[in-house]
Enzyme design. Structure first.
Site, mmCIF file in Angstrom:
data_model
loop_
_atom_site.group_PDB
_atom_site.id
_atom_site.type_symbol
_atom_site.label_atom_id
_atom_site.label_comp_id
_atom_site.label_asym_id
_atom_site.label_seq_id
_atom_site.Cartn_x
_atom_site.Cartn_y
_atom_site.Cartn_z
ATOM 1 N N LYS A 142 62.473 28.079 50.345
ATOM 2 C CA LYS A 142 62.776 28.733 51.620
ATOM 3 C C LYS A 142 63.852 27.938 52.344
ATOM 4 O O LYS A 142 63.661 26.765 52.663
ATOM 5 C CB LYS A 142 61.534 28.844 52.493
ATOM 6 C CG LYS A 142 61.856 29.438 53.854
ATOM 7 C CD LYS A 142 60.644 29.884 54.605
ATOM 8 C CE LYS A 142 61.052 30.428 55.961
ATOM 9 N NZ LYS A 142 59.908 30.884 56.742
ATOM 10 N N LYS A 199 63.767 32.705 49.188
ATOM 11 C CA LYS A 199 64.044 33.370 50.455
ATOM 12 C C LYS A 199 65.179 32.665 51.178
ATOM 13 O O LYS A 199 65.130 31.442 51.272
ATOM 14 C CB LYS A 199 62.768 33.327 51.300
ATOM 15 C CG LYS A 199 62.894 33.917 52.683
ATOM 16 C CD LYS A 199 61.624 33.673 53.414
ATOM 17 C CE LYS A 199 61.809 34.165 54.833
ATOM 18 N NZ LYS A 199 60.690 33.843 55.660
HETATM 19 C C1 PBG Z 1 58.298 32.016 59.543
HETATM 20 C C2 PBG Z 1 58.838 33.151 58.773
HETATM 21 C C3 PBG Z 1 60.151 33.609 58.902
HETATM 22 C C4 PBG Z 1 60.290 34.695 58.063
HETATM 23 C C5 PBG Z 1 59.064 34.909 57.415
HETATM 24 N N1 PBG Z 1 58.163 33.916 57.857
HETATM 25 C C6 PBG Z 1 61.237 33.157 59.816
HETATM 26 C C7 PBG Z 1 61.596 31.768 59.951
HETATM 27 O O1 PBG Z 1 61.376 30.925 59.074
HETATM 28 O O2 PBG Z 1 62.138 31.477 61.012
HETATM 29 C C8 PBG Z 1 61.577 35.445 57.935
HETATM 30 C C9 PBG Z 1 61.545 36.808 57.424
HETATM 31 C C10 PBG Z 1 62.732 37.634 57.719
HETATM 32 O O3 PBG Z 1 63.759 37.182 58.266
HETATM 33 O O4 PBG Z 1 62.657 38.820 57.390
HETATM 34 N N2 PBG Z 1 57.158 31.447 59.247
#
Ligand code: PBG
Length: 331
Positions: free
Chosen positions: A199, A254
């Site tokens: 991530k 991601k």
């Molecule tokens: C945070 C989380 C995020 C997303 C999923 N879980 C955002 C972040 O890390 O700030 C992002 C998903 C998306 O942008 O569609 N726990």
């Protein structure tokens, strides 16, 4: 003797739709899709999200109807994210409320659409008054081990509600092993872990932060001290290797499209089920361009989904899951 032009003509096999169809190397079905949704309190309530056209936050009763439709279209799973309207706190106590919004949503979906796989996000950002995924110290630094202790409580509350997968998206060190151990100790050895392993500290999460209402709380702070620098690939591999060792059942990469190289590398290296998240900013780009008539939403969305499959994704989280599933069902 190997044939070459003009004896060999690659376009010969591309001329007709039957040979094109026969040669297609990659397939996609609704069973590859996971639909991320935003849940709110109340009854018969929806809220539009400006930066995500066509996506609405829903109360649990409406979500259950949508979940049944998703299941009937053959969609594989649904991933739940809360929009918490009650007071957010520094220690995110609401995150592990066994009777909170998410545990209630899981129970309602499992009771009404048991064939649908339900995934819950394990991270504190929808619940913290500062919008970070973890607890912070006086300087604003995100505390690792203290956060993991809270994530364990959150994962246990979700497991007790009957969720199929918990998905830690917080990027704290050691959280996969700690959550696995706690789940097993509590008897939840069947609860699976989808680890957000690769991530990245991406700028494509903006619309999501609007959707869960963390953007204003986060303000100008970033998540750079825990999410991976987007220039790095080897580091993402190490994160995946660690999560596998700690007991992850499935990995995630991601964001999606800008990170296809990571997805392909993870799949090739670890040969295990990998999910990819086509994040909110990617979806917003497609929607914005198609609203202007610059791109065809349907054709481009389907192309991105095929690209994820080609790169090795078993499952794709996309806000377009229901649209794609309807098209694939001929609707
Ligand atoms: C945070 C989380 C995020 C997303 C999923 N879980 C955002 C972040 O890390 O700030 C992002 C998903 C998306 O942008 O569609 N726990």
């Amino acid at each position: 003797m190997s044939a070459t032009y003009p004896t060999l003509r690659m376009r010969r096999m591309r001329r007709d739709s039957f040979t094109r169809a026969m040669m297609r190397e990659t397939s996609i079905s609704p069973a590859n899709l996971i639909w991320p949704v935003f849940v709110i309190e109340g009854e018969n309530r929806t809220q539009a999200i400006d930066s995500m056209p066509g996506v609405e936050r829903m109360s649990i009763d409406l979500l259950v109807e949508q979940a049944r439709e998703a299941a009937s279209l053959g969609v594989f799973g649904i991933a739940l994210f809360p929009m918490v309207e009650s007071e957010k706190t520094p220690y995110a106590e609401e995150a592990y409320n066994a009777n909170g919004l998410i545990p209630r949503a899981v129970k309602a979906i499992k009771a009404n659409a048991p064939e649908l796989m339900v995934i819950t996000d394990v991270a504190l950002d929808p619940y913290t008054s500062h919008g970070q995924d973890g607890l912070i110290d006086d300087s604003g630094y995100i505390l690792n081990d203290e956060t993991v202790a809270v994530l364990i409580q959150q994962a246990l509350a979700h497991a007790a509600s009957g969720v199929d997968f918990v998905a830690p998206s917080d990027m704290m060190d050691g959280r996969i092993g700690a959550i696995r151990e706690a789940l097993d100790e509590a008897g939840f050895f069947q609860t699976k872990i989808l680890a957000y392993s690769a991530k990245f500290a991406s700028h494509f999460y903006g619309p999501f932060r609007d959707a869960v209402g963390s953007a204003t709380f986060l303000g100008k702070s970033s998540k750079d001290t825990y999410q991976i620098d987007f220039g790095n690939s080897d580091e993402a591999m190490r994160e995946c290797a660690l999560d596998i060792e700690e007991g992850a059942d499935m990995l995630m990469v991601k964001p999606g499209l800008p990170y296809l190289d990571i997805l392909a590398r993870v799949k090739n290296e670890f040969k295990m089920p990998v999910a990819v998240y086509q994040v909110s900013g990617e979806f917003a780009m497609l929607k914005a361009a198609s609203a202007n008539g610059w791109l065809d939403y349907k054709k481009c969305l389907m192309e991105t989904l095929i690209a994820f499959r080609r790169a090795g994704a078993s499952a794709i989280l996309t806000y377009g899951a229901m649209d794609a599933a309807r098209w694939m069902n001929g609707k």
